[in-house]
Write an enzyme that holds these catalytic residues in place. Structure first.
Site, PDB file in Angstrom:
ATOM      1  N   GLY A   1     140.939 102.139 -24.907  1.00 40.51           N
ATOM      2  CA  GLY A   1     140.225 102.346 -26.296  1.00 40.51           C
ATOM      3  C   GLY A   1     141.042 103.658 -27.340  1.00 40.51           C
TER       4      GLY A   1
ATOM      5  CD  GLU B   1     130.594 101.491 -42.106  1.00 39.05           C
ATOM      6  OE1 GLU B   1     131.046 101.042 -41.104  1.00 39.05           O
ATOM      7  OE2 GLU B   1     131.090 102.728 -42.256  1.00 39.05           O
TER       8      GLU B   1
ATOM      9  CB  ALA C   1     137.483 106.987 -34.107  1.00 35.67           C
ATOM     10  CD  GLN C   2     140.428 111.848 -36.106  1.00 32.65           C
ATOM     11  OE1 GLN C   2     140.852 112.605 -35.580  1.00 32.65           O
ATOM     12  NE2 GLN C   2     140.975 110.780 -36.600  1.00 32.65           N
TER      13      GLN C   2
HETATM   14  C1  LIG Z   1     130.067  98.903 -34.444  1.00 36.06           C
HETATM   15  C2  LIG Z   1     130.611 100.486 -34.576  1.00 36.06           C
HETATM   16  C3  LIG Z   1     131.375 101.201 -35.466  1.00 36.06           C
HETATM   17  C4  LIG Z   1     131.679 102.375 -35.195  1.00 36.06           C
HETATM   18  N1  LIG Z   1     132.236 103.050 -36.541  1.00 36.06           N
HETATM   19  C5  LIG Z   1     132.746 104.164 -36.366  1.00 36.06           C
HETATM   20  C6  LIG Z   1     133.543 104.748 -37.424  1.00 36.06           C
HETATM   21  O1  LIG Z   1     133.211 104.435 -38.560  1.00 36.06           O
HETATM   22  N2  LIG Z   1     133.856 105.957 -37.179  1.00 36.06           N
HETATM   23  C7  LIG Z   1     134.034 106.573 -35.985  1.00 36.06           C
HETATM   24  O2  LIG Z   1     134.878 107.675 -35.937  1.00 36.06           O
HETATM   25  N3  LIG Z   1     133.708 105.976 -34.955  1.00 36.06           N
HETATM   26  C8  LIG Z   1     133.086 104.894 -34.976  1.00 36.06           C
HETATM   27  N4  LIG Z   1     132.482 104.259 -33.921  1.00 36.06           N
HETATM   28  C9  LIG Z   1     132.716 104.844 -32.578  1.00 36.06           C
HETATM   29  C10 LIG Z   1     134.049 104.595 -31.997  1.00 36.06           C
HETATM   30  O3  LIG Z   1     134.514 103.499 -32.203  1.00 36.06           O
HETATM   31  C11 LIG Z   1     134.204 105.120 -30.713  1.00 36.06           C
HETATM   32  O4  LIG Z   1     133.773 106.667 -30.638  1.00 36.06           O
HETATM   33  C12 LIG Z   1     135.345 105.153 -30.217  1.00 36.06           C
HETATM   34  O5  LIG Z   1     135.873 103.658 -29.841  1.00 36.06           O
HETATM   35  C13 LIG Z   1     135.357 105.716 -28.736  1.00 36.06           C
HETATM   36  O6  LIG Z   1     136.859 105.825 -28.126  1.00 36.06           O
HETATM   37  P1  LIG Z   1     136.862 105.497 -26.511  1.00 36.06           P
HETATM   38  O7  LIG Z   1     138.476 105.573 -26.305  1.00 36.06           O
HETATM   39  O8  LIG Z   1     136.169 106.646 -25.783  1.00 36.06           O
HETATM   40  O9  LIG Z   1     136.136 104.256 -26.153  1.00 36.06           O
HETATM   41  P2  LIG Z   1     136.490 102.589 -26.641  1.00 36.06           P
HETATM   42  O10 LIG Z   1     137.303 102.640 -27.691  1.00 36.06           O
HETATM   43  O11 LIG Z   1     135.100 102.041 -26.591  1.00 36.06           O
HETATM   44  O12 LIG Z   1     137.482 102.083 -25.388  1.00 36.06           O
HETATM   45  C14 LIG Z   1     136.924 101.912 -24.035  1.00 36.06           C
HETATM   46  C15 LIG Z   1     137.725 100.912 -23.549  1.00 36.06           C
HETATM   47  O13 LIG Z   1     137.454 100.934 -22.065  1.00 36.06           O
HETATM   48  C16 LIG Z   1     137.360  99.456 -21.874  1.00 36.06           C
HETATM   49  N5  LIG Z   1     136.433  99.728 -20.528  1.00 36.06           N
HETATM   50  C17 LIG Z   1     135.289  99.821 -20.227  1.00 36.06           C
HETATM   51  N6  LIG Z   1     134.890 100.301 -19.147  1.00 36.06           N
HETATM   52  C18 LIG Z   1     135.633  99.775 -18.246  1.00 36.06           C
HETATM   53  C19 LIG Z   1     135.841  99.383 -17.014  1.00 36.06           C
HETATM   54  N7  LIG Z   1     134.822  99.764 -16.302  1.00 36.06           N
HETATM   55  N8  LIG Z   1     137.034  98.810 -16.459  1.00 36.06           N
HETATM   56  C20 LIG Z   1     137.877  98.444 -17.312  1.00 36.06           C
HETATM   57  N9  LIG Z   1     138.143  98.952 -18.658  1.00 36.06           N
HETATM   58  C21 LIG Z   1     136.844  99.230 -19.081  1.00 36.06           C
HETATM   59  C22 LIG Z   1     136.951  99.034 -22.637  1.00 36.06           C
HETATM   60  O14 LIG Z   1     137.344  97.587 -22.604  1.00 36.06           O
HETATM   61  C23 LIG Z   1     137.518  99.585 -23.901  1.00 36.06           C
HETATM   62  O15 LIG Z   1     138.825  98.943 -24.093  1.00 36.06           O
HETATM   63  C24 LIG Z   1     132.166 103.037 -33.906  1.00 36.06           C
HETATM   64  C25 LIG Z   1     131.709 102.184 -32.823  1.00 36.06           C
HETATM   65  C26 LIG Z   1     130.841 101.041 -33.001  1.00 36.06           C
HETATM   66  C27 LIG Z   1     130.524 100.227 -31.574  1.00 36.06           C
END
Ligand SMILES: Cc1cc2nc3c(=O)[nH]c(=O)nc-3n(C[C@H](O)[C@H](O)[C@H](O)COP(=O)(O)OP(=O)(O)OC[C@H]3O[C@@H](n4cnc5c(N)ncnc54)[C@H](O)[C@@H]3O)c2cc1C
Length: 429
Positions: free
Chosen positions: A17, A174, A322-323
């Site tokens: 992610g 949104e 995301a940030q």
């Molecule tokens: C609909 C929606 C809108 C959003 N809008 C915004 C926005 O406008 N601005 C903003 O800042 N944030 C927004 N967010 C939040 C933002 O997307 C998240 O905070 C961000 O994606 C977190 O990043 P991450 O890397 O922690 O997790 P993620 O980006 O969720 O990535 C996690 C990854 O881990 C993988 N994974 C999970 N469990 C396992 C496992 N057991 N085995 C293997 N792989 C696994 C998943 O497939 C995924 O690819 C939004 C979220 C959603 C759902």
């Protein structure tokens, strides 16, 4: 898993992610072996999922192949697998394709939709956390209108055209705005023999204002924008139950709706196997120190949504956005290098770059540290930031083209039922 052991330390990263990718990009050119494991072979740009769900963008334009992230980087590997468990004694992860030893483990698994234990809501409502779920929602919205066209039962038609969005955060707001734009510009043309005025878009918010993590001005303006678009806003109302037909709330208010979209919260996507005292129970997030080390472990880190760094200014951890994920990924790369080279690690400091949300055509709210603004300019800023943040030139170009096309033509060309969705409550009619 067919990954050779080399003399380099092995860093296993679970999750491609925002956090995982930013870490991996910052680790290239280091003397490390890096193995990225993800249950999908692509990265999802979650902030634009709602546009996929409402026919504004193709799913491919907000997804990016993870193999391309590690392409041409020596000693970097990707494996498509679900990580099931961590065995910290053996320094091993258990996955659906076998076990893999690690020297350093980074958990970057993001978050899951939080239904707060309500099984009915989990069963009957729609979520929007990933691409398949957004495509389900897109199909369901369009199938509802196809069904509404055929039924002569007034109550059933009402239910099919009644949309309840639970949660007044950025996702709910949104999505409500995008649905309202569909109601205004697309659906009357597509379904001239259906009275689209019957379509209701409801947003139900437990608190006393929408966008409660943003400024008061942003909340007020977003409410004004939504009301202008004909969205019904219900504040201080909690959704308690949904049986696929009727939404029950904490007040006298009920909704007869065949579509409920749950955008009321997330919790960490924790992986099993670690000691229970390193988990923040109410949030399912791993407790980490200022170096993103999971409490009680010396070689296991967590970053992004799944990590909870409890600080004085962030007593509940950083916002699940995301940030913080991107910044933690980047910062952890320097700390892993420091650890391997026996140098001191540096504590993580979050730089708040602000937040924003869009509420349909020409309308957005933006909160920066020293400047808060709303309206058309905010909308352009929102578009620029999202376009710039997308991964991959192709995705940027396709999204830009789609936005310009949709703007000029008042259109949403991907309103397609490619993969019909069989709603769990369909039998009830
Ligand atoms: C609909 C929606 C809108 C959003 N809008 C915004 C926005 O406008 N601005 C903003 O800042 N944030 C927004 N967010 C939040 C933002 O997307 C998240 O905070 C961000 O994606 C977190 O990043 P991450 O890397 O922690 O997790 P993620 O980006 O969720 O990535 C996690 C990854 O881990 C993988 N994974 C999970 N469990 C396992 C496992 N057991 N085995 C293997 N792989 C696994 C998943 O497939 C995924 O690819 C939004 C979220 C959603 C759902």
């Amino acid at each position: 898993m067919n990954i050779p052991r080399t003399s380099f330390p092995r860093v296993v990263v679970i999750g491609g992610g925002f956090a995982g990718i930013s870490l991996i990009k910052s680790l290239k050119n280091c003397e490390l072996q890096v193995v990225l494991i993800d249950k999908n072979n692509y990265h999802t740009f979650q902030p634009l999922l709602y546009q996929v769900a409402t026919g504004g963008l193709e799913p491919d334009s907000i997804a990016f192949p993870l193999r391309k992230v590690i392409k041409d980087i020596p000693n970097f590997y990707f494996r498509l697998a679900d990580v099931l468990k961590i065995d910290s004694l053996k320094c091993e992860v258990e996955t659906t394709i076998g076990n893999l030893k690690y020297d350093y483990l980074v958990i970057a698994t993001g978050s899951n939709t939080n239904f707060f234990g309500n099984k009915n809501i989990e069963k009957f409502s729609m979520s929007m956390k990933d691409v398949p779920q957004s495509l389900n929602l897109r199909s369901l919205i369009l199938e509802n209108f196809e069904d509404a066209l055929l039924t002569s039962n007034f109550e059933e038609r009402n239910s099919l055209m009644n949309f309840v969005i639970v949660g007044g955060g950025p996702t709910g707001v949104e999505l409500a705005g995008a649905l309202a734009e569909m109601k205004k510009a697309i659906l009357p043309k597509d379904y001239p023999d259906l009275d689209i005025r019957q379509m209701q878009i409801n947003i139900v918010q437990g608190g006393d204002r929408l966008l409660k993590t943003m400024s008061l001005k942003a909340s007020e303006k977003s409410e004004d924008f939504l009301i202008d678009l004909g969205v019904n806003i219900w504040k201080n109302v909690h959704v308690l139950d949904y049986d696929g037909k009727i939404v029950k709330t904490s007040t006298d208010l009920t909704f007869n709706a065949s579509t409920v979209i749950w955008a009321a919260g997330v919790n960490g996507a924790k992986v099993d196997g670690l000691e229970s005292d390193c988990i923040v129970e109410r949030a399912d997030r791993f407790k980490v120190n200022e170096y993103n080390l999971v409490k009680g472990y010396e070689n296991i880190f967590a970053i992004g949504d799944v990590a909870c760094m409890e600080l004085l200014i962030f007593p509940l951890g950083h916002p699940m956005m995301a940030q913080p994920a991107i910044q933690q990924g980047k910062h952890l790369a320097t700390n892993i290098i420091a650890k391997i080279t026996n140098n001191p690690m540096k504590p993580f400091k979050y730089k708040d770059k602000g937040s924003m949300a869009t509420i349909g055509r020409n309308k957005a709210v933006v909160d920066l540290k020293n400047w808060k603004f709303q309206g058309v300019f905010a909308w352009f800023v929102w578009m620029f930031v999202h376009l710039f943040s997308l991964i991959g030139f192709r995705n940027k170009a396709v999204v830009f083209f789609n936005w310009v096309y949709n703007y000029i033509r008042f259109d949403r060309e991907t309103r397609l039922i490619i993969r019909p969705y069989k709603h769990k409550n369909k039998e009830s009619f």
